[in-house]
Write an enzyme that holds these catalytic residues in place. Structure first.
Site, short mmCIF file in Angstrom:
data_model
loop_
_atom_site.label_atom_id
_atom_site.label_comp_id
_atom_site.label_asym_id
_atom_site.label_seq_id
_atom_site.Cartn_x
_atom_site.Cartn_y
_atom_site.Cartn_z
N HIS A 1 -73.21 -37.40 25.26
CA HIS A 1 -73.65 -36.38 26.21
C HIS A 1 -74.25 -35.16 25.52
O HIS A 1 -74.82 -34.30 26.20
CB HIS A 1 -72.47 -35.94 27.10
CG HIS A 1 -72.22 -36.88 28.24
ND1 HIS A 1 -71.81 -38.18 28.06
CD2 HIS A 1 -72.35 -36.71 29.59
CE1 HIS A 1 -71.67 -38.76 29.24
NE2 HIS A 1 -72.00 -37.90 30.17
N SER B 1 -78.87 -39.80 26.46
CA SER B 1 -79.15 -41.21 26.23
C SER B 1 -80.51 -41.41 25.57
O SER B 1 -81.45 -40.66 25.83
CB SER B 1 -79.11 -42.00 27.54
OG SER B 1 -77.83 -41.92 28.14
N LYS C 1 -77.48 -49.06 39.71
CA LYS C 1 -77.98 -50.07 38.76
C LYS C 1 -76.83 -50.67 37.96
O LYS C 1 -76.76 -51.89 37.75
CB LYS C 1 -79.00 -49.42 37.82
CG LYS C 1 -79.83 -50.41 37.02
CD LYS C 1 -81.00 -49.71 36.36
CE LYS C 1 -81.95 -50.73 35.73
NZ LYS C 1 -83.15 -50.07 35.18
N ASP C 2 -75.90 -49.82 37.51
CA ASP C 2 -74.73 -50.32 36.78
C ASP C 2 -73.83 -51.15 37.69
O ASP C 2 -73.21 -52.12 37.25
CB ASP C 2 -73.93 -49.15 36.19
CG ASP C 2 -74.63 -48.51 35.01
OD1 ASP C 2 -75.46 -49.19 34.36
OD2 ASP C 2 -74.37 -47.33 34.72
N GLU D 1 -61.44 -67.29 16.13
CA GLU D 1 -62.14 -67.24 17.41
C GLU D 1 -63.64 -67.10 17.18
O GLU D 1 -64.09 -66.60 16.13
CB GLU D 1 -61.64 -66.05 18.24
CG GLU D 1 -60.25 -66.25 18.83
CD GLU D 1 -60.27 -67.08 20.08
OE1 GLU D 1 -60.80 -68.21 20.03
OE2 GLU D 1 -59.75 -66.62 21.11
#
Length: 429
Positions: free
Chosen positions: A219, A223, A247-248, A291
């Site tokens: 922040h 972004s 959108k998320d 894994e």
């Protein structure tokens, strides 16, 4: 990120006004993920994976806390306690499968998030700290996942713990004492299981703390975006809510569909059948494999088969495996190109796709038996992996001629029409 055009929080309800005055939590949420947080208007769906990673972390914490209420961290009954969760605890099978497959989902999301950062050079100034904290989160994830894999105390759990902790024994002078200190003895047993369980329970909350720092650091500069061009005017941004919450939300819905499909229809698809056999120190599995999300680094570890002068092959493999991640810390200074986005770096883009294929090859070799031709392929792929970050990337960033960048984010979105230019470039008016 502070912009003069950012919306200010003005609560209308008396209760919210009182709460904001006494404890400005509503203001904090509004400025962090609400209309008070301007975000570049051109973010694509590759920017969804940060939110998805946070959702995966919360799934792991919630399911892990409930599972811990029924799990017994004792080598004598650990395997049976997992079977008890699966068979006798209400919805225990779903919680266990949600946790196990949640780890795989977490790594899928984070790997995509990391490679998005590689392509768009999200590690460059002024976002170096965001990147460094992200790599730290990845290292903590790997430690947490390894310890969690040990807890079912099946054959792969036991022998995976023995192999991985045995790597510390390759460190000169302090290796053997360090290995014994980690295990609480000379081999994985009750002491090791208790330690791994305690750390596996604690580390997700450490990860959550570093994630908060990661978001806090994000922040400050704001972004990044697909063009790599910094925000210049108000027209370059939109409020995070409702544009990117919607959108998320769509991306989260698609993710949960895939996650639930695996959870309910193929919950053991990514597991190993030998881990449904109780741990037996006297019976070594034919093929010990971690894994899937560890396979690329496991392939690098196994790529070293001969001593390098006075350095044993085992130690070289250990150093290379850890260096494969540690070199990411130096990316902000290895990549000196002034252009961020791979869309405007044609030569960089070609090598990025080669790296992507290289990592997939390493992953395939890491899950294959330690035999030819997989070992030789691992050696070639591991060599290219380090060449990419330490040699190719600095050279490409120095000699590459990037494509012309758009003047602003608005121009990149709307095109070079008169309205866009006048809005984004006041000098053109």
């Amino acid at each position: 990120m502070s912009f003069p055009w950012a919306n200010e929080y003005k609560p209308s309800h008396p209760l919210m006004q009182w709460l904001d005055e006494k404890l400005p939590l509503p203001r904090f949420v509004y400025n962090a993920v609400g209309a008070g947080y301007p975000v570049p208007r051109n973010l694509n769906y590759m920017w969804n994976f940060g939110i998805l990673a946070g959702v995966c972390l919360m799934i792991q914490i919630v399911t892990g806390v409930v599972l811990a209420m029924h799990y017994a961290a004792n080598a004598g009954v650990a395997f049976d306690s997992v079977e008890h969760i699966m068979r006798d605890v209400n919805w225990g099978w779903m919680l266990r499968y949600a946790h196990a497959n949640g780890a795989s989902a977490f790594f899928v999301v984070v790997y995509i998030h990391i490679f998005r950062g590689f392509f768009y050079s999200s590690y460059k100034a002024p976002r170096e700290m965001i990147w460094l904290l992200g790599v730290t989160i990845f290292l903590l994830m790997m430690a947490t996942a390894f310890m969690g894999y040990v807890l079912p105390w099946g054959q792969m759990s036991f022998w995976g713990a023995k192999v991985i902790t045995g790597l510390f024994g390759a460190i000169p002078l302090v290796g053997e004492p360090l290995q014994q200190w980690l295990l609480g003895g000379f081999a994985p047993d009750n002491a090791a299981l208790n330690r791994f369980f305690s750390l596996h329970f604690l580390l997700p909350f450490v990860i959550l703390g570093v994630v908060i720092l990661h978001i806090w650091a994000l922040h400050i500069p704001g972004s990044s975006n697909p063009t790599g061009v910094e925000v210049k005017t108000e027209s370059d941004t939109v409020p995070f809510h409702p544009y990117y919450t919607a959108k998320d939300g769509f991306g989260l819905g698609v993710f949960l569909l895939g996650y639930c499909a695996v959870l309910f229809f193929a919950p053991n698809m990514l597991g190993h059948p030998d881990n449904y056999i109780a741990a037996n120190p006297l019976s070594t599995p034919a093929h010990i494999v971690p894994e899937w999300y560890f396979w690329p680094f496991y392939a690098i570890l196994r790529a070293f088969t001969a001593d390098f002068f006075i350095i044993p092959a085992k130690l070289m493999g250990v150093l290379a495996m850890f260096s494969a991640i540690l070199c990411w810390f130096f990316l902000p200074w290895l990549d000196t190109s002034p252009v961020r986005s791979g869309h405007y770096r044609p030569l960089f883009r070609k090598f990025f796709y080669v790296l992507l294929v290289d990592v997939l090859v390493l992953g395939y070799c890491g899950g294959a038996p330690a035999a030819e031709p997989y070992v030789m392929i691992s050696q070639i792929a591991a060599t290219y992996y380090f060449l990419h970050f330490l040699v190719i990337l600095p050279i490409v960033s120095s000699i590459e001629k990037p494509a012309p960048l758009p003047f602003s984010i608005t121009e990149a979105v709307l095109g070079k029409d008169e309205g866009a230019v006048l809005t984004s470039n006041p000098a053109a008016a």
